[in-house]
Design a protein around this motif. Structure first.
Motif, PDB file in Angstrom:
ATOM      1  N   PHE A 163     -15.792  -1.545   7.777  1.00 51.37           N
ATOM      2  CA  PHE A 163     -14.368  -1.290   8.037  1.00 51.37           C
ATOM      3  C   PHE A 163     -13.589  -1.024   6.751  1.00 51.37           C
ATOM      4  N   TYR A 164     -13.872  -1.801   5.717  1.00 50.91           N
ATOM      5  CA  TYR A 164     -13.029  -1.773   4.519  1.00 50.91           C
ATOM      6  C   TYR A 164     -13.548  -0.769   3.490  1.00 50.91           C
ATOM      7  N   HIS A 165     -12.622   0.002   2.922  1.00 50.69           N
ATOM      8  CA  HIS A 165     -13.005   1.009   1.929  1.00 50.69           C
ATOM      9  C   HIS A 165     -13.661   0.394   0.703  1.00 50.69           C
ATOM     10  N   TYR A 166     -13.269  -0.837   0.391  1.00 51.46           N
ATOM     11  CA  TYR A 166     -13.707  -1.441  -0.872  1.00 51.46           C
ATOM     12  C   TYR A 166     -15.208  -1.747  -0.876  1.00 51.46           C
ATOM     13  N   SER A 189      -7.562  -9.930   8.988  1.00 49.73           N
ATOM     14  CA  SER A 189      -8.338  -9.784   7.761  1.00 49.73           C
ATOM     15  C   SER A 189      -8.486 -11.128   7.050  1.00 49.73           C
ATOM     16  N   GLY A 196       0.785  -1.235   0.000  1.00 49.80           N
ATOM     17  CA  GLY A 196       0.000   0.000   0.000  1.00 49.80           C
ATOM     18  C   GLY A 196       0.812   1.276   0.000  1.00 49.80           C
ATOM     19  N   GLY A 207      -9.165  -3.075   0.546  1.00 47.39           N
ATOM     20  CA  GLY A 207      -8.868  -1.655   0.677  1.00 47.39           C
ATOM     21  C   GLY A 207      -8.672  -1.227   2.107  1.00 47.39           C
ATOM     22  N   VAL A 227      -3.854  -0.509   6.549  1.00 48.18           N
ATOM     23  CA  VAL A 227      -3.339  -1.086   7.786  1.00 48.18           C
ATOM     24  C   VAL A 227      -3.070  -2.590   7.647  1.00 48.18           C
ATOM     25  N   CYS A 228      -3.639  -3.229   6.617  1.00 53.37           N
ATOM     26  CA  CYS A 228      -3.381  -4.654   6.406  1.00 53.37           C
ATOM     27  C   CYS A 228      -1.924  -4.935   6.045  1.00 53.37           C
ATOM     28  N   GLY A 233      -7.668  -8.567  -0.619  1.00 54.59           N
ATOM     29  CA  GLY A 233      -7.982  -7.600   0.424  1.00 54.59           C
ATOM     30  C   GLY A 233      -9.178  -6.764   0.005  1.00 54.59           C
ATOM     31  N   ALA A 269      -9.761  -5.514  10.170  1.00 53.85           N
ATOM     32  CA  ALA A 269      -8.300  -5.600  10.208  1.00 53.85           C
ATOM     33  C   ALA A 269      -7.745  -4.741  11.330  1.00 53.85           C
ATOM     34  N   GLU A 270      -8.032  -5.132  12.550  1.00 56.08           N
ATOM     35  CA  GLU A 270      -7.502  -4.401  13.694  1.00 56.08           C
ATOM     36  C   GLU A 270      -6.230  -5.078  14.179  1.00 56.08           C
TER      37      GLU A 270
END
Lengths: 513, 196
Positions: B102-105, A279, A184, A266, A269-270, A264, A285-286
């Motif tokens: 949580f995820y932007h996608y 994730s 990223g 998006g 932080v992943c 993934g 994805a904490e």
């Protein structure tokens, strides 16, 4: 006679019109009755020359570039298919200074072979590393990796062999190998280029890792923004499986290794390994608390090797040629080569694989040719959005993990983003905070709240007024809290670009807007 | 109960979006659009979600692959899909919604015909992506997450498309473009408008 022509299928080449060039070449050659075979390869990494067309003439690959579709008829008329001269003719691509000065180990095949042709992969040394690994014990393979001096290429630079030894020593009914392909960082694309241009190298590297530590299942966690890489990886895995290089009995060794690609959705932080594992398990994805380390309790609480794409893709050559061969490249404690990415405002942007020790100045001017705009390069950001901004006075720093730490910077994943003298460093500092606010996983307060407060403080600093010195002090305090109080590198390292901008370019923070 | 939750959630979304829009001093378009009303979730969509749930339920860590498949199939994740997915995977609705948000996608509303992702990251900024960004917002009449009035384009920010040596970068659906100046963006969008 059929002429072989090589044109990249890499996403960066496609983004500059490679597919249209291919279509134009096919129809123009057909109209002229000239027999050609177009081989779609990975990119050589000379992005400013894409679409690059290479014609095989007497065993040499003669390059023409950049070749837009509209230039194709003229090139054919000029005799491109026999290597004739033309304004766009570059000569033998391997002998171009940009290529000839590199030391390509991990990227040796990228741009050369058809990435989806297993036979070409084998002809160019592919799977020699795995074959040697299969003749050794797991402990011997781990020792070889340790001896090579390979350190994690994702950015943390942790010794790969030591990570592996921890996983090897665990007793468990299931172990995993996870590839962190969540590339990223702005200014980085080496993972993408490798996965698109030579995906079998990654497949082989992960198989070596699995065989070494007794893991039977691998996952490649690939970021959502890389659809081209996904297609290449899935095709490569299917081919390897069909030919017995993956599956229950890898090359008749009795050892099993399976591989799957997971996309993934998006989340920057992943790229942090524990949030990537969360994730993969199907959760938010904490970031996890450590310990336990992923090597002891990783994916689904099982011992897990988690490495970056380039780390894993460097294993085939280490195993093929031996630890000493690899270790002989580099300087100090940074051994081997690093695929460096020249990005941003740079004339000759692209990929340079070079042994550690090359200086920023050599990269920016000898390889990069200076800025794209022709103006002076004022600063570079190395190592992604969490990397420090480096001023011109430090451009003679050699690329070396320790040397970069000494100037308060990081090598990270090897991405170098150049900016000319029109850059506003206060805005870049504000952006660093904004990016952190957008991408924070929310688990810890310094990152989640600090980043938003950081944007607000930057806005006040940029507005000016009598409060400015107090606000700059506040920014410094906030950065201190984020750096030492955050759970992972996202909040913990966002202060690097902010504070380096403030330290090296204070004049940009004292100007009213 | 769930309907009430959904209503509260939708209201919250509307509130947050209005706040965001006001903050950015958005002048036109998004506030008046009726894009936040409940979508129609029909039997075909329900069957699609159930079939995909059944297909992915057996794999380890099924939620992300399943949500991606649902979005690929339906264009977004309808709120009605969440309880179905939760039941199929033996998760709570909160867990599924937590992941979706949580995820932007993942998107929770139907996008325009094409999704335009503009890269906002540093390497593109160094090549003046901000002028491309401003031009995109102006010419489409929307801010990020908005959809153009003709329903053609939904605009999204991306934080690196991996094309950093040829910025500014833009991705439309799965097609990547490099060196996208405002003028080149106009040509590209015009080209996509005529596609079917």
């Amino acid at each position: 006679m059929t002429v072989r022509v090589f044109i990249s299928r890499d996403a960066a080449a496609q983004a500059l019109g490679a597919d249209e060039t291919v279509a134009a070449l096919q129809s123009a050659a057909q109209a002229k009755g000239q027999a050609i075979q177009i081989v779609r390869v990975g990119s050589r990494g000379m992005v400013w020359l894409e679409p690059l067309v290479e014609v095989e003439v007497a065993g040499e690959r003669i390059g023409y570039g950049p070749v837009e579709a509209t230039a194709v008829p003229g090139l054919l008329d000029a005799g491109m298919l026999s290597g004739a001269s033309h304004a766009l003719r570059l000569g033998n691509v391997d002998q171009l200074p940009f290529m000839a000065k590199q030391e390509r180990l991990t990227f040796a095949r990228v741009g050369i072979i058809d990435p989806l042709d297993l036979d070409q992969y084998l002809q160019h040394g592919g799977y020699e590393g795995l074959k040697r690994a299969l003749s050794m014990s797991g402990a011997q393979v781990v020792q070889e990796v340790t001896d090579s001096g390979l350190r994690g290429r994702g950015g943390a630079a942790f010794p790969t062999g030591i990570k592996w030894k921890t996983v090897l020593d665990q007793q468990a009914d299931q172990k995993y190998v996870v590839c962190n392909a969540d590339e990223g960082d702005s200014g980085t694309f080496s993972d993408r280029m490798l996965m698109e241009g030579d995906p079998l190298t990654l497949v082989e590297g992960m198989t070596i890792a699995g065989i070494a530590v007794g893991a039977t299942q691998g996952f490649i966690y690939l970021r959502a923004e890389y659809p081209h890489a996904e297609a290449a990886l899935r095709a490569a895995i299917a081919t390897a499986r069909a030919r017995g290089y993956l599956g229950r009995d890898v090359l008749g060794s009795g050892k099993a290794f399976e591989l799957d690609v997971r996309m993934g959705a998006g989340a920057y932080v992943c790229g942090e390994e524990t949030s990537l594992l969360e994730s993969l398990e199907g959760k938010r994805a904490e970031v996890r608390f450590r310990p336990p380390l992923p090597a002891i309790k990783g994916l689904f609480q099982k011992p897990t090797i988690i490495n970056n794409v380039i780390s894993l893709a460097s294993l085939p050559i280490i195993l093929q040629k031996g630890a000493t061969f690899y270790k002989d490249y580099g300087m100090g404690r940074s051994r081997g080569t690093l695929p460096i990415q020249l990005a941003g405002n740079i004339k000759h942007g692209g990929l340079v694989e070079k042994a550690f020790g090359v200086t920023l100045r050599e990269l920016l001017y000898d390889f990069g040719g200076g800025s794209a705009s022709g103006r002076p390069i004022r600063t570079v950001q190395v190592g992604g959005p969490l990397g420090a901004y480096i001023p011109e006075k430090d451009f003679d720093t050699p690329l070396d993990y320790e040397a970069f730490t000494a100037i308060g910077a990081l090598v990270g994943h090897g991405g170098i983003v150049a900016f000319d003298d029109t850059v506003d460093m206060a805005r870049m500092a504000r952006y660093a905070m904004e990016f952190c606010a957008v991408e924070s996983c929310g688990r810890c307060t310094p990152c989640r709240v600090g980043s938003t407060r950081g944007v607000e403080v930057m806005d006040r600093i940029m507005q000016g007024g009598a409060e400015r010195p107090a606000n700059i002090k506040l920014l410094e305090d906030l950065c201190d809290t984020m750096q030492y109080g955050s759970l992972c590198g996202l909040g913990g390292m966002t202060p690097f670009p902010v504070m380096s901008a403030l330290k090296h370019f204070p004049e940009d923070f004292s100007r009213n807007r | 109960m769930w309907a009430a939750d959904t209503f509260r959630y939708e209201s919250r979304v509307i509130f947050l979006r209005m706040q965001a829009a006001q903050r950015m001093q958005l002048l036109h378009g998004a506030l008046t659009e009726d894009r936040y009303s409940m979508s129609v979730f029909d039997e075909t969509q329900a069957q699609a979600v159930d079939a995909l749930s059944a297909r992915f339920a057996g794999i380890p860590g099924p939620l992300l692959p399943l949500l991606r498949a649902v979005q690929d199939e339906l264009g977004f994740i309808p709120s009605e899909a969440i309880p179905r997915i939760a039941e199929a995977l033996n998760l709570s609705r909160a867990e599924v919604y937590g992941v979706v948000s949580f995820y932007h996608y993942f998107r929770q509303h139907a996008p325009g015909r094409h999704v335009v992702q503009l890269c906002r990251a540093e390497a593109c900024q160094a090549m003046n992506s901000e002028s491309t960004e401003a031009h995109a917002k102006n010419s489409l009449g929307i801010d990020y997450h908005g959809t153009s009035a003709d329903g053609q384009f939904t605009l999204e920010a991306a934080y690196c498309l991996g094309n950093c040596a040829a910025g500014p970068s833009v991705m439309i659906d799965n097609k990547l473009y490099g060196r996208v100046t405002p003028e080149r963006l106009d040509q590209i969008l015009a080209d996509w408008r005529t596609r079917q």
